[in-house]
Design an enzyme around this catalytic site. Structure first.
Site, PDB file in Angstrom:
ATOM      1  N   CYS A  55       0.860  -1.181   0.000  1.00  0.00           N
ATOM      2  CA  CYS A  55       0.000   0.000   0.000  1.00  0.00           C
ATOM      3  C   CYS A  55       0.896   1.231   0.000  1.00  0.00           C
ATOM      4  CB  CYS A  55      -0.908  -0.011   1.232  1.00  0.00           C
ATOM      5  SG  CYS A  55      -1.852   1.521   1.417  1.00  0.00           S
ATOM      6  N   ASP A  62      -0.073  -6.061   0.371  1.00  0.00           N
ATOM      7  CA  ASP A  62      -1.316  -6.450  -0.286  1.00  0.00           C
ATOM      8  C   ASP A  62      -1.037  -7.721  -1.066  1.00  0.00           C
ATOM      9  OD1 ASP A  62      -3.007  -4.261   0.502  1.00  0.00           O
ATOM     10  OD2 ASP A  62      -1.904  -3.000  -0.907  1.00  0.00           O
TER      11      ASP A  62
END
Length: 164
Positions: A55, A62
């Site tokens: 992120c 992620d």
């Protein structure tokens, strides 16, 4: 150089045990080879269940499964270079949607495919999963219209989300 090596020009990573892994975005690692069946339209599909990026705001990881499908023109992407390229997103900070579009555009630049689509299915963070989809059809081919149709009809019947 052996006959087999001459046969696949431009491919240097496959079988190479000395490959280094890049931990930040590196499109230069992508390699291509000539499509031996240019007279046929056919799909090539990659399923990449271990994609990781960061992120850009929080730095949190992620995770996603990426499905990448394309109809080759003259060139095709070499799979080991694709693996190393996707690995290069590991420490790259970008939103999910940005990652999928970057991947698609880099592969268009590399291969000039007739058609390509990239679909990321990210695991939830904060109770929400994000599944960006992007595609492209080459101008002057039937695949331009296919891209429009597939985008318009994309995910009309979404999967039941119970496995993430």
């Amino acid at each position: 150089m052996s006959n087999k090596e001459k046969e696949i020009e431009g491919v240097s990573l496959l079988g190479n045990q000395q490959v280094s892994y890049h931990y930040d975005y590196n499109p230069e690692v992508l390699e291509r080879f000539e499509n031996k069946h240019q007279e046929n339209d056919y799909f090539v599909k990659f399923n990449c269940p271990e994609f990781t990026s960061l992120c850009p705001i929080t730095g949190q990881p992620d995770f996603a499964t990426i499905t990448l499908s394309y109809v080759p023109g003259v060139f095709m992407v070499e799979s080991k270079s694709l693996k190393l390229y996707l690995f290069s997103f590991r420490d790259h900070g970008a939103f999910h949607e940005d990652c999928m579009n970057i991947i698609m555009k880099d592969l268009i630049k590399l291969m000039d495919p007739k058609y390509i689509e990239v679909w990321g299915k990210f695991t939830p963070r904060g109770g929400i999963s994000i599944d960006p989809y992007c595609n492209y059809g080459k101008d002057g081919t039937d695949w331009l219209e296919t891209a429009k149709q597939r985008l318009h009809m994309h995910d009309l019947y979404p999967e039941k989300i119970d496995n993430r």
